[in-house]
Design an enzyme around this catalytic site. Structure first.
Site, PDB file in Angstrom:
ATOM      1  N   HIS A   1       0.866  -1.196   0.000  1.00 23.64           N
ATOM      2  CA  HIS A   1       0.000   0.000   0.000  1.00 23.64           C
ATOM      3  C   HIS A   1       0.886   1.223   0.000  1.00 23.64           C
ATOM      4  O   HIS A   1       1.929   1.240   0.655  1.00 23.64           O
ATOM      5  CB  HIS A   1      -0.914   0.003   1.236  1.00 23.64           C
ATOM      6  CG  HIS A   1      -2.041   0.961   1.119  1.00 23.64           C
ATOM      7  ND1 HIS A   1      -1.951   2.268   1.536  1.00 23.64           N
ATOM      8  CD2 HIS A   1      -3.280   0.797   0.601  1.00 23.64           C
ATOM      9  CE1 HIS A   1      -3.104   2.868   1.292  1.00 23.64           C
ATOM     10  NE2 HIS A   1      -3.921   2.015   0.731  1.00 23.64           N
TER      11      HIS A   1
ATOM     12  N   ASP B   1      -7.733  -5.866  -0.064  1.00 20.58           N
ATOM     13  CA  ASP B   1      -8.146  -6.655  -1.229  1.00 20.58           C
ATOM     14  C   ASP B   1      -7.729  -8.115  -1.145  1.00 20.58           C
ATOM     15  O   ASP B   1      -8.200  -8.945  -1.910  1.00 20.58           O
ATOM     16  CB  ASP B   1      -7.567  -6.026  -2.501  1.00 20.58           C
ATOM     17  CG  ASP B   1      -8.181  -4.669  -2.730  1.00 20.58           C
ATOM     18  OD1 ASP B   1      -9.383  -4.617  -2.971  1.00 20.58           O
ATOM     19  OD2 ASP B   1      -7.461  -3.654  -2.635  1.00 20.58           O
TER      20      ASP B   1
HETATM   21  N1  COA Z   1       4.265  -7.524  -4.724  1.00 17.72           N
HETATM   22  C1  COA Z   1       5.608  -7.566  -4.869  1.00 17.72           C
HETATM   23  N2  COA Z   1       6.424  -6.497  -4.769  1.00 17.72           N
HETATM   24  C2  COA Z   1       5.842  -5.325  -4.498  1.00 17.72           C
HETATM   25  C3  COA Z   1       4.443  -5.184  -4.324  1.00 17.72           C
HETATM   26  C4  COA Z   1       3.656  -6.340  -4.445  1.00 17.72           C
HETATM   27  N3  COA Z   1       2.322  -6.283  -4.289  1.00 17.72           N
HETATM   28  N4  COA Z   1       4.155  -3.882  -4.068  1.00 17.72           N
HETATM   29  C5  COA Z   1       5.325  -3.220  -4.085  1.00 17.72           C
HETATM   30  N5  COA Z   1       6.347  -4.090  -4.342  1.00 17.72           N
HETATM   31  C6  COA Z   1       7.777  -3.802  -4.383  1.00 17.72           C
HETATM   32  C7  COA Z   1       8.166  -3.026  -5.637  1.00 17.72           C
HETATM   33  O1  COA Z   1       8.498  -3.914  -6.686  1.00 17.72           O
HETATM   34  C8  COA Z   1       9.359  -2.235  -5.126  1.00 17.72           C
HETATM   35  O2  COA Z   1      10.452  -3.104  -5.063  1.00 17.72           O
HETATM   36  P1  COA Z   1      11.959  -2.529  -5.349  1.00 17.72           P
HETATM   37  O3  COA Z   1      12.238  -1.543  -4.254  1.00 17.72           O
HETATM   38  O4  COA Z   1      12.842  -3.744  -5.318  1.00 17.72           O
HETATM   39  O5  COA Z   1      11.889  -1.882  -6.710  1.00 17.72           O
HETATM   40  C9  COA Z   1       8.964  -1.888  -3.680  1.00 17.72           C
HETATM   41  O6  COA Z   1       8.066  -2.917  -3.289  1.00 17.72           O
HETATM   42  C10 COA Z   1       8.271  -0.551  -3.536  1.00 17.72           C
HETATM   43  O7  COA Z   1       7.283  -0.451  -4.556  1.00 17.72           O
HETATM   44  P2  COA Z   1       6.476   0.842  -4.869  1.00 17.72           P
HETATM   45  O8  COA Z   1       5.978   0.741  -6.271  1.00 17.72           O
HETATM   46  O9  COA Z   1       7.239   2.079  -4.465  1.00 17.72           O
HETATM   47  O10 COA Z   1       5.254   0.669  -3.871  1.00 17.72           O
HETATM   48  P3  COA Z   1       4.025   1.595  -3.784  1.00 17.72           P
HETATM   49  O11 COA Z   1       3.812   1.829  -2.348  1.00 17.72           O
HETATM   50  O12 COA Z   1       4.117   2.784  -4.665  1.00 17.72           O
HETATM   51  O13 COA Z   1       2.866   0.690  -4.409  1.00 17.72           O
HETATM   52  C11 COA Z   1       0.848  -0.442  -4.644  1.00 17.72           C
HETATM   53  C12 COA Z   1       1.651   0.542  -3.809  1.00 17.72           C
HETATM   54  C13 COA Z   1      -0.476  -0.674  -3.905  1.00 17.72           C
HETATM   55  C14 COA Z   1       0.551   0.157  -6.027  1.00 17.72           C
HETATM   56  C15 COA Z   1       1.639  -1.772  -4.802  1.00 17.72           C
HETATM   57  O14 COA Z   1       1.996  -2.271  -3.534  1.00 17.72           O
HETATM   58  C16 COA Z   1       0.871  -2.815  -5.583  1.00 17.72           C
HETATM   59  O15 COA Z   1       0.836  -2.784  -6.817  1.00 17.72           O
HETATM   60  N6  COA Z   1       0.217  -3.792  -4.880  1.00 17.72           N
HETATM   61  C17 COA Z   1      -0.527  -4.841  -5.543  1.00 17.72           C
HETATM   62  C18 COA Z   1      -1.871  -4.345  -5.965  1.00 17.72           C
HETATM   63  C19 COA Z   1      -2.815  -4.152  -4.787  1.00 17.72           C
HETATM   64  O16 COA Z   1      -3.006  -5.020  -3.957  1.00 17.72           O
HETATM   65  N7  COA Z   1      -3.450  -2.972  -4.774  1.00 17.72           N
HETATM   66  C20 COA Z   1      -4.455  -2.627  -3.770  1.00 17.72           C
HETATM   67  C21 COA Z   1      -3.982  -1.530  -2.903  1.00 17.72           C
HETATM   68  S1  COA Z   1      -5.155  -1.257  -1.589  1.00 17.72           S
END
Ligand code: COA
Length: 203
Positions: free
Chosen positions: A128, A185
């Site tokens: 998140h 989710d």
């Molecule tokens: N599975 C695996 N790796 C993940 C991940 C996931 N669900 N979410 C983030 N990461 C990893 C990224 O690859 C990144 O790795 P790195 O540092 O080696 O490059 C690191 O964690 C940080 O990622 P980042 O994109 O900065 O995280 P964020 O906080 O911007 O992303 C989300 C938030 C929600 C978009 C992301 O966690 C995601 O796509 N989750 C899956 C979809 C989901 O469940 N969405 C519902 C949200 S309520």
């Protein structure tokens, strides 16, 4: 929904609560009396509240951005719904459910988790942008999921996969280092499916 399944529209009943009416309008047919199930109504209520009370996320920002140009409010909300659709946002519960189906059984979890760590795909329902210490909504959602499955007498093998996957991920350094925890989710898809909502209606 009623139109897509070829059933007549059900009118609301003023004596029912908002959520009881919602459930009735979804699942009642004119052929039988519909008694709202208290456990399912409470679960749906929680799902609504947990999703509504949720800071300035992508879809909320979209509605506000769209509204800032003076557009019609219906158009602004339609834009927000379109944003919510994506698998990184509201579409994540559908994506998480599809992921659990693809994993299929607990033996396949280690290989799946390795694929996440190799960055072939993401663990849907995890991570998140704001909640970096745990998504408080996920705890409520998990409890709600158990309550719904118990009430309906469903023994869903995907729940076992989800629980084991959560356990494996929470003890793995990749997820610990990146502060990745289950979000709402992760368990909402299993819950909504058990309640009878078709997967393509989740968002
Ligand atoms: N599975 C695996 N790796 C993940 C991940 C996931 N669900 N979410 C983030 N990461 C990893 C990224 O690859 C990144 O790795 P790195 O540092 O080696 O490059 C690191 O964690 C940080 O990622 P980042 O994109 O900065 O995280 P964020 O906080 O911007 O992303 C989300 C938030 C929600 C978009 C992301 O966690 C995601 O796509 N989750 C899956 C979809 C989901 O469940 N969405 C519902 C949200 S309520």
């Amino acid at each position: 929904y009623k139109y897509t399944v070829g059933q007549p529209y059900v009118y609301p009943k003023n004596s029912l609560s908002y959520t009881s009416n919602f459930m009735r309008m979804m699942f009642a047919t004119p052929c039988e009396e519909f008694e709202p199930n208290d456990v399912l109504v409470r679960a749906m209520d929680r799902i609504f509240i947990l999703h509504a009370d949720h800071e300035q996320n992508a879809s909320t920002s979209t509605v506000r951005l769209c509204g800032s140009s003076g557009t019609n409010p219906f158009a602004a909300i339609a834009a927000g719904v379109a944003c919510l659709w994506g698998p990184a946002h509201g579409g994540a519960n559908e994506a998480a459910l599809n992921m659990l189906k693809e994993i299929g059984s607990v033996e396949n979890i280690p290989a799946f988790v390795q694929g996440v760590k190799d960055k072939k795909y993401k663990l849907m329902g995890f991570g998140h942008r704001v909640y970096k210490n745990f998504d408080p909504r996920a705890k409520v959602m998990q409890k709600t999921c158990y309550e719904v499955l118990e009430q309906l007498g469903i023994n869903d093998p995907l729940l076992h996969v989800a629980m084991e996957l959560e356990k494996v991920a929470l003890s793995d350094q990749y997820f610990i280092d990146r502060k990745l925890y289950p979000n709402i989710d992760f368990y909402s898809g299993i819950t909504l499916r058990a309640m009878g909502f078709p997967t393509n209606m989740f968002t």
